[in-house]
Design a protein around this motif. Structure first.
Motif, short mmCIF file in Angstrom:
data_model
loop_
_atom_site.label_atom_id
_atom_site.label_comp_id
_atom_site.label_asym_id
_atom_site.label_seq_id
_atom_site.Cartn_x
_atom_site.Cartn_y
_atom_site.Cartn_z
N SER A 101 0.83 -1.20 0.00
CA SER A 101 0.00 0.00 0.00
C SER A 101 0.87 1.26 0.00
O SER A 101 0.55 2.24 -0.67
N PHE A 102 1.99 1.22 0.73
CA PHE A 102 2.90 2.37 0.73
C PHE A 102 3.44 2.61 -0.67
O PHE A 102 3.46 3.75 -1.16
N GLN A 103 3.87 1.57 -1.35
CA GLN A 103 4.44 1.70 -2.69
C GLN A 103 3.37 2.14 -3.68
O GLN A 103 3.64 2.97 -4.57
N ALA A 104 2.16 1.63 -3.54
CA ALA A 104 1.08 2.03 -4.44
C ALA A 104 0.82 3.53 -4.34
O ALA A 104 0.72 4.23 -5.35
N ILE A 105 0.73 4.05 -3.12
CA ILE A 105 0.50 5.48 -2.92
C ILE A 105 1.70 6.29 -3.40
O ILE A 105 1.54 7.33 -4.05
N ALA A 106 2.90 5.80 -3.13
CA ALA A 106 4.11 6.49 -3.60
C ALA A 106 4.12 6.58 -5.12
O ALA A 106 4.51 7.61 -5.70
N ASN A 107 3.68 5.52 -5.79
CA ASN A 107 3.60 5.54 -7.25
C ASN A 107 2.61 6.59 -7.74
O ASN A 107 2.88 7.32 -8.70
N TYR A 108 1.44 6.68 -7.10
CA TYR A 108 0.46 7.69 -7.49
C TYR A 108 0.97 9.10 -7.21
O TYR A 108 0.72 10.03 -7.98
N GLU A 109 1.71 9.26 -6.11
CA GLU A 109 2.32 10.56 -5.81
C GLU A 109 3.29 10.94 -6.92
O GLU A 109 3.30 12.09 -7.39
N GLN A 110 4.11 9.99 -7.34
CA GLN A 110 5.08 10.24 -8.40
C GLN A 110 4.38 10.54 -9.72
O GLN A 110 4.77 11.47 -10.44
N LEU A 111 3.33 9.79 -10.04
CA LEU A 111 2.58 10.04 -11.27
C LEU A 111 1.93 11.42 -11.24
O LEU A 111 1.94 12.14 -12.25
N SER A 112 1.41 11.80 -10.10
CA SER A 112 0.82 13.13 -9.96
C SER A 112 1.87 14.22 -10.17
O SER A 112 1.61 15.22 -10.85
N ALA A 113 3.05 14.03 -9.62
CA ALA A 113 4.13 15.01 -9.80
C ALA A 113 4.53 15.11 -11.27
O ALA A 113 4.75 16.21 -11.79
N LEU A 114 4.59 13.98 -11.95
CA LEU A 114 4.94 13.99 -13.37
C LEU A 114 3.88 14.67 -14.21
O LEU A 114 4.20 15.45 -15.12
N THR A 115 2.61 14.39 -13.94
CA THR A 115 1.55 15.03 -14.74
C THR A 115 1.51 16.54 -14.46
O THR A 115 1.19 17.33 -15.35
#
Length: 107
Positions: free
Chosen positions: A3-17
């Motif tokens: 769950s930590f990695q999943a949220i971290a991935n979405y955080e990273q994707l949000s930063a990229l977009t």
């Protein structure tokens, strides 16, 4: 960890977009394309992590917020790209017309 990695991935994707939106706003099309490739690579890795992650209520809420942010940035990117594409199409048509005139008058 999942769950930590999943949220971290979405955080990273949000930063990229967000970076993509900023590039689109500034007309930095090469930068936008480069970041889009990073997003694509991230999404591929996210799929397995996201499918295996079990999120608690707070994590689901954060994921929903991040997805909303990503979609809002995507909508802004599309608006800027559509304007740019319209300008590009207009320029191409103008060039085509100019070449037809030059050809017609032998210049």
């Amino acid at each position: 960890m999942g769950s930590f990695q999943a949220i971290a991935n979405y955080e990273q994707l949000s930063a990229l977009t967000r970076q993509m939106r900023e590039a689109a706003e500034q007309g930095e099309w090469d930068k936008l394309i480069s970041i889009e490739h990073q997003c694509s690579e991230l999404v591929v890795t996210m799929k397995a992590v996201d499918a295996a992650a079990t999120l608690d209520e707070a994590a689901r809420h954060r994921k929903d917020q991040l997805i909303a942010d990503i979609l809002a940035d995507d909508a802004e990117i599309r608006k800027h790209v559509q304007v740019w594409m319209g300008q590009l199409q207009h320029n191409m048509q103008s060039n085509r017309q100019e070449q037809l005139v030059l050809k017609a008058y032998g210049a």
